[in-house]
Write an enzyme that holds these catalytic residues in place. Sequence first.
Site, mmCIF file in Angstrom:
data_model
loop_
_atom_site.group_PDB
_atom_site.id
_atom_site.type_symbol
_atom_site.label_atom_id
_atom_site.label_comp_id
_atom_site.label_asym_id
_atom_site.label_seq_id
_atom_site.Cartn_x
_atom_site.Cartn_y
_atom_site.Cartn_z
ATOM 1 N N GLY A 1 -14.680 20.015 -14.580
ATOM 2 C CA GLY A 1 -15.431 19.475 -15.714
ATOM 3 C C GLY A 1 -16.045 18.154 -15.276
ATOM 4 O O GLY A 1 -15.354 17.299 -14.718
ATOM 5 N N ASP B 1 -23.555 19.536 -16.504
ATOM 6 C CA ASP B 1 -23.114 18.889 -15.260
ATOM 7 C C ASP B 1 -24.149 17.915 -14.733
ATOM 8 O O ASP B 1 -23.829 16.998 -13.981
ATOM 9 C CB ASP B 1 -22.788 19.944 -14.203
HETATM 10 O O1 MRU Z 1 -16.860 24.387 -12.555
HETATM 11 P P1 MRU Z 1 -16.434 23.538 -13.709
HETATM 12 O O2 MRU Z 1 -15.313 24.122 -14.492
HETATM 13 O O3 MRU Z 1 -16.176 22.108 -13.289
HETATM 14 O O4 MRU Z 1 -17.707 23.535 -14.658
HETATM 15 C C1 MRU Z 1 -17.655 22.831 -15.855
HETATM 16 C C2 MRU Z 1 -18.864 22.964 -16.686
HETATM 17 O O5 MRU Z 1 -19.824 23.608 -16.332
HETATM 18 C C3 MRU Z 1 -18.865 22.193 -17.968
HETATM 19 O O6 MRU Z 1 -19.594 22.853 -18.958
HETATM 20 C C4 MRU Z 1 -19.527 20.834 -17.704
HETATM 21 O O7 MRU Z 1 -18.900 20.199 -16.631
HETATM 22 C C5 MRU Z 1 -19.465 19.956 -18.879
HETATM 23 S S1 MRU Z 1 -17.844 19.388 -19.148
HETATM 24 C C6 MRU Z 1 -17.794 18.284 -20.391
#
Ligand code: MRU
Length: 353
Positions: free
Chosen positions: A49, A242
Amino acid sequence: MSGAFRTVWWEEGQVCLIDQRLLPNETRIVRCATVEEVACAIRTMQIRGAPAIGCAAAYGMALAAFSAAHDATGDSARIYACLMEAKALLDAQRPTAVNLSWATRRILERAQRLSDPSPDEVAQRVLEEAHAILAEDLAMCHAIGRHGVALIPPRGHVLTHCNAGGLATAGYGTALAPVRTAHEQGRPIHVYVDETRPFLQGARLTAWELIQERIPLTLITDNMAGYFMKRGDIDCVIVGADRIVANGDVANKIGTYSLAVLARAHRIPFYVAAPSSTIDCSLPNGDAIPIEERSSDEVTMLFGQRIAPEGVIAAHPAFDVTPADLVTAIITECGVIYPPFAGALQRAGMEHH
Ligand code: MRU
């Protein structure tokens, strides 16, 4: 924070985090004593995240600073060199989420602003800055909740993807913040949770958070979204991000783009919720965003079991880019931004970059 868990914190000189790979079946705390261990936790997605990995990386920088300060030869020049090395190591672990390099740069710049500090002072200031990043992230998430709650239609049927909840941030979440705020206000709310193949952040993490808070939810597989939209069951989509770039294009978990296309086809509002630390106006549009390619094993295997034939070639881009014209509005801690996004994003991003 909301919820009975902390995502990442500093305790007795170590970085502690919930091992998100084991949820929801086991709540195990991982303790990282070195910056290398933090880097490994980020790469293997023990913590994930965008804002959460930024917070973890900030504390990783603190570990690097204390380690250099305790080194017998540690003078401040040596600490700066170690911090630069630590930043390069941490930033390399996950390229798409800009919060990671944003946090490590903020820490480095804080250290470099000190005039003639002792090694211990550098380390102390770095740790204070990491605490500040964590506290600010939590405050930003609550503000996103306050701004975003007004966008949730009266019946309150919200579809979300991946996990943009407390586990993905310092707490409270981004996409889940308006949902939580609506629930706290006693408004009707029901969350359709995309399971989010291949890592199952929706099924494992978002569902876990919502169940803890007693927020009503329905778990669906990713390919069911169009079915429920067509039936009129979804009032709006809210996802996290992200990286949001200058023209409003949004990188988020793979599958987000498909949802945005479906939402447009069904005339359903598509909202992106993110703190200003996710805004990167140095990139003109989504084509410039680096997309992390993860191991194909995460697609061909599930919990250690092979689910596709030996020798199959599987692709695994971990993120996709949703073009700005599919985004109804972006919810930040500064308020709700409507198209055209460019000017307002520039102003919001400048708060933090
Ligand atoms: O691969 P991840 O689990 O780190 O991806 C997370 C996401 O795509 C979330 O939607 C994004 O980081 C926003 S978190 C507040």
